[in-house]
Design an enzyme around this catalytic site. Structure first.
Site, mmCIF file in Angstrom:
data_model
loop_
_atom_site.group_PDB
_atom_site.id
_atom_site.type_symbol
_atom_site.label_atom_id
_atom_site.label_comp_id
_atom_site.label_asym_id
_atom_site.label_seq_id
_atom_site.Cartn_x
_atom_site.Cartn_y
_atom_site.Cartn_z
ATOM 1 N N ASP A 62 0.861 -1.176 0.000
ATOM 2 C CA ASP A 62 0.000 0.000 0.000
ATOM 3 C C ASP A 62 0.902 1.233 0.000
ATOM 4 O O ASP A 62 2.081 1.157 0.380
ATOM 5 C CB ASP A 62 -0.885 -0.027 1.245
ATOM 6 C CG ASP A 62 -1.642 1.274 1.438
ATOM 7 O OD1 ASP A 62 -2.423 1.628 0.554
ATOM 8 O OD2 ASP A 62 -1.418 1.930 2.476
ATOM 9 N N ASP A 103 -0.016 5.337 0.692
ATOM 10 C CA ASP A 103 -0.148 6.360 1.724
ATOM 11 C C ASP A 103 -0.362 5.716 3.094
ATOM 12 O O ASP A 103 -1.297 4.949 3.297
ATOM 13 C CB ASP A 103 -1.313 7.294 1.399
ATOM 14 C CG ASP A 103 -1.212 8.616 2.141
ATOM 15 O OD1 ASP A 103 -0.200 8.843 2.812
ATOM 16 O OD2 ASP A 103 -2.148 9.419 2.043
ATOM 17 N N ASP A 139 -1.440 -0.322 6.104
ATOM 18 C CA ASP A 139 -1.674 0.334 7.393
ATOM 19 C C ASP A 139 -3.147 0.430 7.743
ATOM 20 O O ASP A 139 -3.489 0.910 8.818
ATOM 21 C CB ASP A 139 -1.083 1.754 7.374
ATOM 22 C CG ASP A 139 -1.877 2.679 6.461
ATOM 23 O OD1 ASP A 139 -1.993 2.368 5.247
ATOM 24 O OD2 ASP A 139 -2.411 3.695 6.951
#
Length: 342
Positions: free
Chosen positions: A15, A17, A213
């Site tokens: 991933d 950001d 995240d």
């Protein structure tokens, strides 16, 4: 398992950001961790739900931050959305695009015809984030969907992280059309399978690892895709989020940041942890330490993450959602304070 976590996978799906970078800065340890991934010959795929930018722009941004990235290493939800349409429509079919020019380009690249008005008689609608989307765009899509057009959403993220905070994302615009049409779209991005499946296929890999995240998109996507995952705490997700996670959003591994890729699997896997004991009571987890980390030794954070993995291993087989956590000694109190738990 022996070796490092990397040794057990042939591609790492990252991933962006909150995982690789935060705004205009690399996340802690991202550069050295990704360099080690490449040094070990493991492939990298950057997977993003952002449908507003082409793969070329994403790779250029990564390069500007000091990472080495090429467009073919980037998988976007706009690509996945276009591919999902191409699987179901004949060549040249008209698709009403609600989103950026980059999304329209992806539609054209798979042999379909992008249009912007319902008067053009589209047979499908594809919807991705664009800051320029307005009422008129939604109105055109609403008419097409009500007329029976196939509806594909690049992602259903309700919010979009920005340097100003969480702002309305594509999912908020999808919700508006859902309310207006009483229809449900097919979703291409995380946590649905198309985006991750496309990234794995592009690498011709068989042993992927998803790293992210966010539990609801990154980890949830890995669970739905049947692949192992590593949760990092450099972005949106917190220790409490991990501990309270529902079954469909639980990671296999937890680490502070991407440097967890280069640790032994035993150092990141959710399970019983040396040095920690968890007693499960009536609606409470009691954490106690066998050994205490030395103050200012740099071990406190490592120990706290071990405590988190031990707590997850004790709680997850029994339930999900919030549970009270109590420290039974000074070391466990320090760990819970470090994790913002208890």
């Amino acid at each position: 398992m022996t070796g490092t976590l990397l040794d057990h996978h042939d591609v790492v799906l990252l991933d962006l950001d909150g995982t690789v970078y935060r705004g205009g800065q690399l996340a802690p340890g991202a550069d050295e961790a990704i360099a080690e991934v490449r040094a070990r010959g493991v492939l990298v795929r950057y997977v993003t739900n952002n449908a507003s930018k082409p793969a070329q722009a994403v790779s250029e941004h990564l390069n500007s931050l000091g990472l080495s990235a090429t467009p073919d290493e980037v998988s976007t939800s706009s690509q996945a959305g276009a591919a999902l349409l191409a699987e179901q429509l004949p060549a040249g079919a008209k698709v009403l695009v609600v989103g950026s020019a980059a999304l329209a380009d992806e539609v054209a690249q798979v042999g379909l015809t992008p249009v912007r008005e319902n008067a053009d008689e589209p047979v499908a609608v594809v919807q991705g984030h664009s800051p320029d989307t307005g009422w008129w765009n939604l109105a055109e899509a609403c008419l097409a969907i009500r007329d029976g057009a196939l509806w594909v959403a690049c992602n259903a993220d309700a919010t979009l992280p920005t340097e100003r905070g969480e702002l309305p994302g594509n999912g908020s615009m999808v919700a508006a059309l859902r309310a207006a049409t009483k229809q449900e779209p097919q979703v291409a991005g995380k946590p649905e399978r198309p985006l991750l499946a496309r990234a794995v296929s592009s690498a011709q890999a068989s042993r992927p690892l998803m790293v992210g995240d966010r539990l609801d998109t990154d980890i949830g996507g890995a669970v739905r895709s049947g692949m192992p995952s590593l949760m990092v705490l450099t972005g949106v997700g917190t220790a409490a989020d991990v501990l309270f996670a529902p079954v469909e959003e639980r990671p296999d591994h937890v680490a502070d940041d991407l440097r967890g890729l280069n640790l032994p699997p035993s150092a990141t896997v959710v399970g019983e942890q040396a040095g920690w004991k968890v007693r499960v009571g009536e609606g409470v987890l009691e954490l106690s330490a066998d050994t205490a980390p030395q103050p200012d030794s740099g071990e406190a954070r490592v120990a706290a993450l071990g405590a988190l993995r031990a707590l997850c291993a004790a709680w997850w087989p029994l339930g999900s959602g919030p549970v009270e956590v109590r420290a039974q000694d000074a070391a466990s109190s320090d760990a819970l304070r470090e994790l913002a738990l208890g």
